[in-house]
Design a protein around this motif. Sequence first.
Motif, PDB file in Angstrom:
ATOM      1  N   SER A  61       0.818  -1.209   0.000  1.00 22.33           N
ATOM      2  CA  SER A  61       0.000   0.000   0.000  1.00 22.33           C
ATOM      3  C   SER A  61       0.847   1.252   0.000  1.00 22.33           C
ATOM      4  N   ALA A  62       2.026   1.183   0.610  1.00 20.62           N
ATOM      5  CA  ALA A  62       2.879   2.372   0.638  1.00 20.62           C
ATOM      6  C   ALA A  62       3.191   2.827  -0.773  1.00 20.62           C
ATOM      7  N   LEU A  63       3.602   1.896  -1.596  1.00 25.63           N
ATOM      8  CA  LEU A  63       3.930   2.290  -2.957  1.00 25.63           C
ATOM      9  C   LEU A  63       2.665   2.632  -3.731  1.00 25.63           C
TER      10      LEU A  63
ATOM     11  N   PRO B  74      -7.864   1.084  -2.232  1.00 25.52           N
ATOM     12  CA  PRO B  74      -8.044   1.966  -1.067  1.00 25.52           C
ATOM     13  C   PRO B  74      -6.804   2.816  -0.814  1.00 25.52           C
ATOM     14  N   ALA B  75      -5.643   2.219  -1.001  1.00 26.54           N
ATOM     15  CA  ALA B  75      -4.408   2.980  -0.815  1.00 26.54           C
ATOM     16  C   ALA B  75      -4.302   4.048  -1.886  1.00 26.54           C
ATOM     17  N   GLY B  76      -4.717   3.704  -3.107  1.00 22.98           N
ATOM     18  CA  GLY B  76      -4.695   4.690  -4.171  1.00 22.98           C
ATOM     19  C   GLY B  76      -5.597   5.869  -3.856  1.00 22.98           C
ATOM     20  N   ALA B 117      -5.617  -3.497   2.711  1.00 29.57           N
ATOM     21  CA  ALA B 117      -5.584  -2.104   2.257  1.00 29.57           C
ATOM     22  C   ALA B 117      -6.873  -1.395   2.635  1.00 29.57           C
ATOM     23  N   LEU B 118      -8.013  -2.111   2.484  1.00 30.64           N
ATOM     24  CA  LEU B 118      -9.301  -1.519   2.837  1.00 30.64           C
ATOM     25  C   LEU B 118      -9.335  -1.194   4.325  1.00 30.64           C
ATOM     26  N   SER B 119      -8.883  -2.145   5.119  1.00 31.80           N
ATOM     27  CA  SER B 119      -8.883  -1.938   6.561  1.00 31.80           C
ATOM     28  C   SER B 119      -7.982  -0.775   6.944  1.00 31.80           C
ATOM     29  N   GLY B 120      -6.810  -0.709   6.292  1.00 27.21           N
ATOM     30  CA  GLY B 120      -5.879   0.372   6.602  1.00 27.21           C
ATOM     31  C   GLY B 120      -6.474   1.732   6.275  1.00 27.21           C
TER      32      GLY B 120
END
Lengths: 398, 295, 589
Positions: A61-63, B74-76, B117-120
């Motif tokens: 996720s960081a990237l 989600p991260a995006g 990722a969703l949870s984060g």
Amino acid sequence: MGSRKMLTGNYAAAHGARLARVEVAPVYPITPQTHIMEKMAEFIESGALDAEFVAVESEHSALAVAIAAQATGARTFTATSGQGLVYMHENLFVASGIRLPIVMVIVSRALGAPTSICPDLADALDQRDTGWIQLHVENAQEALDMVIQAYRIGEDKRVLLPVAVCFEGIIVSHYLEPVELPDQARVDRFLPPYRPEHVILHPDRPMAVGQVVMDDAYYTEYRFQQQEAMERAKEVIGQVDELFGRTFGRRYGGLLSAEMMDGAEVALLTLGSLAATARSVVERLRREEGRPIGLIKLRAVRPFPDEALRELLSGLKAVAVLERDVSIGAGGVVYTELCRSLAAGPGPAPRLINYIMGLGGRDVTLEEIRDIALAVLDQREAAAVSQPVRWPQVRGLK
Amino acid sequence: MKTLADKLTRDEPLRPGHPLCPGCPGGLMLRWVSKSLGRDSICNVGATCLAIATMVYPHSLAVPCLYIAMAPSPAGMAGTSAALKVLQRKGRLPAGRKIHSFAVSGDGSAGDIGLAALSGAAERNDDGIYFVFDNEAYMNTGIQRSGCTPQYSWTTSTLQGKPERKKDLPRIVAAHDVPYVATVSLAYPEDFLAKVDKARDMEPGFKYVHVHSPCPTGWRFPENKTIEVARLAVETGLWILYEVDHGEMRITQRPARRRPVEDYLRLQGRFSGLSQENVRRLQESVDRKWAELGL
Amino acid sequence: MARSKALGPDPQESYSYLELPIGSTAVGMPAQGRPTGLWRYLRPRLQARIPPCQEACPLGNWIQRFVAAAAADDLAGAWWALRLENPFPGLCGRVCYHPCQEACNRRDLDQATSIRAIERHLADRHFDQPPRPPLVRDKQSARVAVVGAGPAGLAGAYFLALLGYQSTVFEAGREPGGIPQTAIPAYRLPRRVLNKEIQDILALGIDLRLGCRIGRDLTFADLLAGYEAVLLASGAQLSPALDLPGQDSPGVFQGLDFLQGRHFDEPVDRGQRILVIGGGNAAIDVSRTLIRLGRSPAILYRRTRSEMPAHPAEIEDALAEGVEIHYLLAPTAIREGRTGGLSLECARMELAGPDSSGRPRAVPRPGPSASFEADQIILAAGQRPDLAYLPPEVERAGDRVRVNDWGQTSLARVFACGDVLDQPWTVTRAVGSAKRAAIALDLFLRGEDLAGLAASGGPPRTMREHLGLEESSRPGSPAVTLADLNLAYCPSRPGREPERLAPEERRRDFSEVDLGLDEAAALEEAGRCLSCGVCRMCGNCYLFCPDGAVRLVTETGRYAIDYDYCKGCGICQNECPVAAITMETEGEV
């Protein structure tokens, strides 16, 4: 005028990011990189850096955050090590494929299994196919300076590729050194804000970024363009180093640093902190024993400086490639790249001997390097190399 | 009398000509979402059939779209929102203009591979509306089971019917204490749009909208019945329309008379192998769930 | 000091994203999407279908249109649509037996929409308004003679006037209005309502000649000579020839004469117990009138209640008001009664197999006959037309005028409508046949080939079709059934029926029994119409299309399908509440 501080490699890299005015910093903690994350959090929370800190839940996720943020027009920075790097491996290709000049610090850590938090360059070198520019540094000052240079290189319109600045965990990341912090105003002149002219996520200019190309559509052409950008990067890396030198008074040689090569018949070729150790050895051999040996510190693994190396190495009789990594089934990565590079000619190529050392953080001593230097000096008239890939540090087996 | 069609904008940010299946609920979802959010928005696309509508030339959604990889939409979305925030703060983007950051992702991407990722993103309360296009399987790759596939459903990887129950993603996300979680159905457009509008107009933070999306191709029903199947899911009580607004849970659509689950199952080929015993079990589980909710 | 170019662009320079060129890894929006219309193998078509109420209406009322306008509170629009097709909404709104409501799809959902009550309400709302024709075309030169000023004749003249023709109506009687004027009791039809509608018709410039009987004051040949066309609407006012011994005795009357006598306020003979022979609406009208006059009528009918031609609602009303009905009795003779009145001898009947109309035949039951005492006997067993004034060139069909599908007789210039034809005798049918004849006349007088039109279904049967105001649905396409509708969008709602006087109140006088719907109730009731087959712009097709291929066309204000992109999934058709979308195989014409 800058100021001087005692900094570890990690903190120095973080300062580099601060001075480069990064705008989004998604970072996930992993030993031995964690201090970078902590320092970035401190800079941002204290207001020393006006940016968004994203405490992501994984390196992948960081990237991803970095990619999205960079695509939206912000300058981004992240850092990772070992397992974290290979966890985000998928996204490295994406960042390069979209031509986003993200800068990532790789604090090299050995890859499990077996698990280790100690330095080993296999993690960074394993990413050589991802389309990232990969630069290796040997100390904290170089780390700070290269983070700033990396943005200038990556954001250059001739390049537009992500850049990884790599140094060994523990050895560089955790040891304190005196470091000069450049003046912010000077850095601002050296490094203007990110101005994307090729890809942007903005409603005024809707576009699909990272889109699907099928069958006969332009996948080949994308890759070719990336390749060409990498080729152009060779020149840009040198130019930026030169510019940095004129601006801040420190220069590093660009793609590689050829040191003490006058009259050399053999050379030690290495990267990272091994270069610092090897430098001592070579300097002493030349001074005390007048040996015809020189040092080549490889800085860029990508783009691999084929032309520079061919030129530098033609005329040498033997080169020992010392590296803190191995590709099981082949040999050291740098060694393998060098073989490829020299195979294109022009001859005659020196005999290459690969020394696999320091894996998993094993200490590489002056004595060991001296032995290698003497061995390669002895070998220089030999017709062929009997054992091209050598593991001098293996204990108890064999 | 103004109908919902009259009140919605006539602008079509989802331009016709996308390669989604005929009758695809996703086309409808993207149409309605893009009408509500407008063209001043940025979409992070996860792995989903909808990536084909948005990411293949000539692509169809007239807002900027980014596809990174299967898991990390989600991260995006978080990255886009962070960038917008800092760029506006630094004056590199004009401050007054609201650009909505949203993400569209499938149930497999959101609920399985991308759950971390969703949870984060939920835990960090990253700004944006996260839409899950739940067609209850990995449809893009050919109808394989996902965590969100309902119990007893046929898929190409559960030929005898999936033994496990459907993962309750909305509840998982709600457990992160985010500002807004909502379940919606394509058969209830007023409810759908009210919830999207509400999420759109809320303060910055993580909002989650889970769209129940009957897929004619994967669920095996005729392509003109998409809305009908969607309606039956709600009328039989199998899909409950609710929202959790800052922690307060509210059921937004209550069928006047709950129909037996068979009415829903019999329309779909993916349930054609269901035994009477399992139908009974399914009915019991729905009854139990509704009793739990005090309905 | 000038900035060195080598240091890069000035960070203070601003720039706009709008000037960005397309880069190497991202693609902008191309002008057109992929033509997904090529995927289609089924094609939706926005096509209105016939609502069952309109299919059932004998006069071709534009029901969906006027009800929808009423529901939208567009009174002017509703009135226009109603009067375009029917000059007698007040009349029909009271006496029509509403086959529309029997056919209404809502009947199977909860309750039929009270269409007749809505029609009547609209007429009542406009009662005080001056007449305004819904349209008038350019004046035509041809003139038409209309024989008879009953509903058929007046309606024929009305439609001809709308189409621009000058007509002269010849009426043998003292007043216009035919059977409704003289023979429908006031408790069903207040005269002011009828007279207002007649005045509004005549106000279009129709020349009415009262007291002029064709065959006595003018010959048929005079009409043929003096006019370009003739419309026969002389109705059926003769009593049938009954072969009943004693039928000329004093105290025996014809039903129609009795009712007309009431209309003209002629005094009724003495007598309390009155037998009424017959099972049709006339018998009921006679009986319910007698009740209000304080008499004790009893109806005698040869078959059973189910076979009575009178409308079931009428029979119920009669029974509720105290009329006796005796079944399976057929009169055989009228004799002098034992106590000075009359005695009616009847055969007892029983039901046997069906006759030519499909109803069970009545055959005498072996056994003794029955006999009834009465002060009067009224024979209300039907009427027949008087066609003596017609030349033999106008061919008959039995005792009626023979016409083709559009009312043209064997003489090309002569058309016929109303009770002279072999069709059920209702006001609604009369108006309907008058309209069809008027439209056919219009085409005929303008030189159109009517027979040629027969191949494509014949001349239009409604004004809206004739004037091109509404596309007719495909010939032969069936009316919409409840199963065609999407009931998810038709919530169940109970209907409002008009209030009626209670039976005890009704017997007292001739006040109107049906009190109609008030404004709020009429609006609400109109809102219950499901709009079967006719798009009501609910927007479902537009809303639910996953491809955005259904769009609002600003010029027309209607929805249209973009076939370049429509994939033919059929969601629009499935979600259309009114079945106004049809799916066809792509490629078929």
